[in-house]
Design a protein around this motif. Structure first.
Motif, PDB file in Angstrom:
ATOM      1  N   ALA A  55      -4.986 -21.326  -3.113  1.00  0.00           N
ATOM      2  CA  ALA A  55      -5.202 -21.747  -4.497  1.00  0.00           C
ATOM      3  C   ALA A  55      -6.127 -20.779  -5.226  1.00  0.00           C
ATOM      4  O   ALA A  55      -5.899 -20.429  -6.394  1.00  0.00           O
ATOM      5  N   ARG A  56      -7.155 -20.302  -4.548  1.00  0.00           N
ATOM      6  CA  ARG A  56      -8.081 -19.359  -5.167  1.00  0.00           C
ATOM      7  C   ARG A  56      -7.436 -17.984  -5.335  1.00  0.00           C
ATOM      8  O   ARG A  56      -7.766 -17.252  -6.268  1.00  0.00           O
ATOM      9  N   THR A  57      -6.525 -17.637  -4.440  1.00  0.00           N
ATOM     10  CA  THR A  57      -5.794 -16.380  -4.564  1.00  0.00           C
ATOM     11  C   THR A  57      -5.091 -16.303  -5.914  1.00  0.00           C
ATOM     12  O   THR A  57      -5.126 -15.277  -6.599  1.00  0.00           O
ATOM     13  N   ILE A  58      -4.460 -17.400  -6.309  1.00  0.00           N
ATOM     14  CA  ILE A  58      -3.754 -17.449  -7.591  1.00  0.00           C
ATOM     15  C   ILE A  58      -4.740 -17.510  -8.746  1.00  0.00           C
ATOM     16  O   ILE A  58      -4.617 -16.790  -9.738  1.00  0.00           O
ATOM     17  N   ASP A  59      -5.752 -18.368  -8.615  1.00  0.00           N
ATOM     18  CA  ASP A  59      -6.725 -18.531  -9.692  1.00  0.00           C
ATOM     19  C   ASP A  59      -7.483 -17.235  -9.973  1.00  0.00           C
ATOM     20  O   ASP A  59      -7.842 -16.958 -11.124  1.00  0.00           O
ATOM     21  N   ALA A  60      -7.729 -16.436  -8.939  1.00  0.00           N
ATOM     22  CA  ALA A  60      -8.460 -15.188  -9.122  1.00  0.00           C
ATOM     23  C   ALA A  60      -7.713 -14.230 -10.031  1.00  0.00           C
ATOM     24  O   ALA A  60      -8.323 -13.432 -10.748  1.00  0.00           O
ATOM     25  N   THR A  61      -6.390 -14.312 -10.029  1.00  0.00           N
ATOM     26  CA  THR A  61      -5.586 -13.452 -10.890  1.00  0.00           C
ATOM     27  C   THR A  61      -5.494 -14.010 -12.303  1.00  0.00           C
ATOM     28  O   THR A  61      -5.415 -13.256 -13.275  1.00  0.00           O
ATOM     29  N   ARG A  62      -5.521 -15.322 -12.445  1.00  0.00           N
ATOM     30  CA  ARG A  62      -5.379 -15.951 -13.765  1.00  0.00           C
ATOM     31  C   ARG A  62      -6.525 -15.600 -14.707  1.00  0.00           C
ATOM     32  O   ARG A  62      -6.346 -15.481 -15.906  1.00  0.00           O
ATOM     33  N   SER A  63      -7.709 -15.445 -14.159  1.00  0.00           N
ATOM     34  CA  SER A  63      -8.890 -15.222 -14.989  1.00  0.00           C
ATOM     35  C   SER A  63      -8.775 -13.929 -15.791  1.00  0.00           C
ATOM     36  O   SER A  63      -8.419 -12.878 -15.255  1.00  0.00           O
ATOM     37  N   ASN A  64      -9.088 -14.008 -17.090  1.00  0.00           N
ATOM     38  CA  ASN A  64      -9.018 -12.825 -17.945  1.00  0.00           C
ATOM     39  C   ASN A  64     -10.040 -11.768 -17.558  1.00  0.00           C
ATOM     40  O   ASN A  64      -9.839 -10.573 -17.786  1.00  0.00           O
ATOM     41  N   ASN A  65     -11.151 -12.205 -16.969  1.00  0.00           N
ATOM     42  CA  ASN A  65     -12.216 -11.279 -16.597  1.00  0.00           C
ATOM     43  C   ASN A  65     -12.086 -10.762 -15.176  1.00  0.00           C
ATOM     44  O   ASN A  65     -12.930  -9.991 -14.721  1.00  0.00           O
ATOM     45  N   SER A  66     -11.053 -11.176 -14.486  1.00  0.00           N
ATOM     46  CA  SER A  66     -10.860 -10.781 -13.092  1.00  0.00           C
ATOM     47  C   SER A  66     -10.431  -9.323 -12.975  1.00  0.00           C
ATOM     48  O   SER A  66      -9.713  -8.794 -13.825  1.00  0.00           O
ATOM     49  N   ARG A  67     -10.867  -8.680 -11.913  1.00  0.00           N
ATOM     50  CA  ARG A  67     -10.431  -7.298 -11.665  1.00  0.00           C
ATOM     51  C   ARG A  67      -9.048  -7.245 -11.024  1.00  0.00           C
ATOM     52  O   ARG A  67      -8.466  -6.170 -10.885  1.00  0.00           O
ATOM     53  N   TYR A  68      -8.522  -8.414 -10.632  1.00  0.00           N
ATOM     54  CA  TYR A  68      -7.240  -8.432  -9.943  1.00  0.00           C
ATOM     55  C   TYR A  68      -6.083  -8.330 -10.933  1.00  0.00           C
ATOM     56  O   TYR A  68      -6.018  -9.073 -11.916  1.00  0.00           O
TER      57      TYR A  68
ATOM     58  N   LYS B 275       0.831  -1.206   0.000  1.00  0.00           N
ATOM     59  CA  LYS B 275       0.000   0.000   0.000  1.00  0.00           C
ATOM     60  C   LYS B 275       0.866   1.256   0.000  1.00  0.00           C
ATOM     61  O   LYS B 275       0.565   2.229  -0.705  1.00  0.00           O
ATOM     62  N   ALA B 276       1.945   1.225   0.792  1.00  0.00           N
ATOM     63  CA  ALA B 276       2.832   2.384   0.862  1.00  0.00           C
ATOM     64  C   ALA B 276       3.504   2.646  -0.478  1.00  0.00           C
ATOM     65  O   ALA B 276       3.633   3.806  -0.909  1.00  0.00           O
ATOM     66  N   ALA B 277       3.921   1.579  -1.158  1.00  0.00           N
ATOM     67  CA  ALA B 277       4.581   1.734  -2.462  1.00  0.00           C
ATOM     68  C   ALA B 277       3.628   2.298  -3.499  1.00  0.00           C
ATOM     69  O   ALA B 277       3.973   3.215  -4.256  1.00  0.00           O
ATOM     70  N   PHE B 278       2.418   1.769  -3.565  1.00  0.00           N
ATOM     71  CA  PHE B 278       1.443   2.278  -4.534  1.00  0.00           C
ATOM     72  C   PHE B 278       1.022   3.703  -4.191  1.00  0.00           C
ATOM     73  O   PHE B 278       0.857   4.544  -5.074  1.00  0.00           O
ATOM     74  N   SER B 279       0.862   3.976  -2.903  1.00  0.00           N
ATOM     75  CA  SER B 279       0.476   5.319  -2.477  1.00  0.00           C
ATOM     76  C   SER B 279       1.518   6.353  -2.875  1.00  0.00           C
ATOM     77  O   SER B 279       1.189   7.492  -3.235  1.00  0.00           O
ATOM     78  N   ALA B 280       2.796   5.955  -2.819  1.00  0.00           N
ATOM     79  CA  ALA B 280       3.874   6.880  -3.205  1.00  0.00           C
ATOM     80  C   ALA B 280       3.771   7.288  -4.662  1.00  0.00           C
ATOM     81  O   ALA B 280       4.310   8.319  -5.077  1.00  0.00           O
ATOM     82  N   MET B 281       3.070   6.480  -5.454  1.00  0.00           N
ATOM     83  CA  MET B 281       2.880   6.769  -6.878  1.00  0.00           C
ATOM     84  C   MET B 281       1.478   7.302  -7.176  1.00  0.00           C
ATOM     85  O   MET B 281       1.091   7.471  -8.335  1.00  0.00           O
ATOM     86  N   GLY B 282       0.695   7.566  -6.111  1.00  0.00           N
ATOM     87  CA  GLY B 282      -0.633   8.132  -6.285  1.00  0.00           C
ATOM     88  C   GLY B 282      -1.722   7.123  -6.571  1.00  0.00           C
ATOM     89  O   GLY B 282      -2.781   7.477  -7.094  1.00  0.00           O
ATOM     90  N   TYR B 283      -1.487   5.850  -6.230  1.00  0.00           N
ATOM     91  CA  TYR B 283      -2.458   4.795  -6.473  1.00  0.00           C
ATOM     92  C   TYR B 283      -2.928   4.205  -5.145  1.00  0.00           C
ATOM     93  O   TYR B 283      -2.157   4.105  -4.187  1.00  0.00           O
ATOM     94  N   GLN B 284      -4.194   3.809  -5.116  1.00  0.00           N
ATOM     95  CA  GLN B 284      -4.752   3.157  -3.944  1.00  0.00           C
ATOM     96  C   GLN B 284      -4.799   1.655  -4.179  1.00  0.00           C
ATOM     97  O   GLN B 284      -5.273   1.203  -5.224  1.00  0.00           O
ATOM     98  N   LEU B 285      -4.318   0.876  -3.207  1.00  0.00           N
ATOM     99  CA  LEU B 285      -4.352  -0.580  -3.308  1.00  0.00           C
ATOM    100  C   LEU B 285      -5.498  -1.121  -2.467  1.00  0.00           C
ATOM    101  O   LEU B 285      -5.648  -0.777  -1.299  1.00  0.00           O
ATOM    102  N   LYS B 286      -6.302  -1.984  -3.078  1.00  0.00           N
ATOM    103  CA  LYS B 286      -7.326  -2.724  -2.357  1.00  0.00           C
ATOM    104  C   LYS B 286      -7.067  -4.211  -2.547  1.00  0.00           C
ATOM    105  O   LYS B 286      -6.718  -4.648  -3.645  1.00  0.00           O
ATOM    106  N   VAL B 287      -7.204  -4.975  -1.473  1.00  0.00           N
ATOM    107  CA  VAL B 287      -6.931  -6.413  -1.527  1.00  0.00           C
ATOM    108  C   VAL B 287      -8.143  -7.200  -1.050  1.00  0.00           C
ATOM    109  O   VAL B 287      -8.915  -6.731  -0.210  1.00  0.00           O
ATOM    110  N   ASP B 288      -8.300  -8.388  -1.595  1.00  0.00           N
ATOM    111  CA  ASP B 288      -9.302  -9.339  -1.135  1.00  0.00           C
ATOM    112  C   ASP B 288      -8.590 -10.618  -0.724  1.00  0.00           C
ATOM    113  O   ASP B 288      -7.569 -10.990  -1.306  1.00  0.00           O
ATOM    114  N   PHE B 289      -9.130 -11.282   0.291  1.00  0.00           N
ATOM    115  CA  PHE B 289      -8.488 -12.452   0.885  1.00  0.00           C
ATOM    116  C   PHE B 289      -9.222 -13.730   0.489  1.00  0.00           C
ATOM    117  O   PHE B 289     -10.441 -13.820   0.577  1.00  0.00           O
ATOM    118  N   TYR B 290      -8.439 -14.717   0.072  1.00  0.00           N
ATOM    119  CA  TYR B 290      -8.974 -16.005  -0.353  1.00  0.00           C
ATOM    120  C   TYR B 290      -8.062 -17.122   0.152  1.00  0.00           C
ATOM    121  O   TYR B 290      -6.914 -16.878   0.535  1.00  0.00           O
TER     122      TYR B 290
END
Length: 275
Positions: free
Chosen positions: A81-94, A63-78
């Motif tokens: 295995a689902r943490t990785i799969d959530a990123t793999r999906s082409n339609n995912s917001r992650y 969060k600190a690194a992204f904030s230093a560049m003017g971006y807000q980081l939001k995270v979701d917890f899973y």
């Protein structure tokens, strides 16, 4: 060379060499045009947890690194295995997931960020039955507890894949702590700060604090990374994060966070990593 162990919060350091090559500087966004980046993560305290301030130490640094560049980081917890799969999906917001260790196989599928910091990966064992070993091959006689889908060390994982090392894989670190405490397995691979946090904060594991210890020899001091999607957008966000990481004092922020989270000089926190 394998590391020897005594522990301190200052041992969690940033690697000198990044995974990615230098990219042209990206101008930080103003607060009025702040954008939001979404990443997936898991319950892995003290690095990531919904129950911890700022989501855990790794989330706090990201969060600190992204904030230093003017971006807000939001995270979701899973679950992991689902943490990785959530990123793999082409339609995912992650745009990525974290924290992750480096592996050549994962690097073929995702874009690794620069390293956040190093963390101590070792063996937890019963205090009255310590394991004596020098090389990873010395662990052959033992059934070692692991967590399913976790990266360990390259050599250890290669030996497991080749059928040269016996393991028992479970769903989380808590289960391995219970199994070692009950003498069901002689040792388990675990990040030692995760071990220290769990036995100091989980009421169901506090008795293990007096039964178990970290083996004197460290398996590896491993860096933690963010894995971004292997797309132009993923590369763009990796560049933003990497440049933001250079703008923050990771060691100071991390040492302060961890010392507040696990206060005191307890037996399980006396690790000092030296290569």
């Amino acid at each position: 060379m394998l590391a020897s162990v005594t522990l301190s919060f200052s041992s969690l350091t940033v690697l000198a060499q990044p995974v990615n090559q230098q990219k042209p500087p990206i101008q930080p966004k103003s607060n009025t045009s702040e954008q939001t980046i979404y990443l997936s993560t898991l319950e892995w305290p003290p690095y990531s947890s919904q129950q911890l301030p700022d989501g855990g130490a790794a989330v706090f640094i990201a969060k600190a690194a992204f904030s230093a560049m003017g971006y807000q980081l939001k995270v979701d917890f899973y679950p992991w295995a689902r943490t990785i799969d959530a990123t793999r999906s082409n339609n995912s917001r992650y745009s990525g997931y974290f924290p992750e260790y480096y592996s050549s196989q994962t690097a073929q599928k995702f874009i690794y960020s620069d390293a956040m910091f190093n963390s101590p990966l070792g063996l937890i064992e019963h205090k009255d039955h310590p394991i004596r070993w020098q090389e990873v091959t010395d662990l052959n006689p033992y059934v070692i507890g692991t967590v399913r889908n976790y990266i360990n060390t390259e050599e250890f994982d290669q030996r497991v894949a080749a059928g040269q090392q016996l393991i028992e894989a479970v769903t989380d670190d808590k289960t391995n702590i219970k199994k070692v405490a009950a003498y069901r397995i002689p040792a388990a691979i675990m990040d030692l700060y995760v071990f220290s946090y769990l036995v100091n904060n989980d009421p169901k594991l506090r008795s293990a604090k007096y039964l178990l210890q970290a083996n004197k020899q460290l398996l590896e001091s491993k860096a933690l990374y963010i894995c971004f999607k292997d797309t132009p957008k993923g590369q763009h966000f990796a560049n933003i994060y990497n440049q933001g990481l250079e703008k923050v004092d990771v060691e100071r922020l991390l040492a302060d966070y961890m010392s507040r989270l696990i206060p005191g000089d307890t037996e399980n926190l006396k690790y000092s990593i030296s290569q």
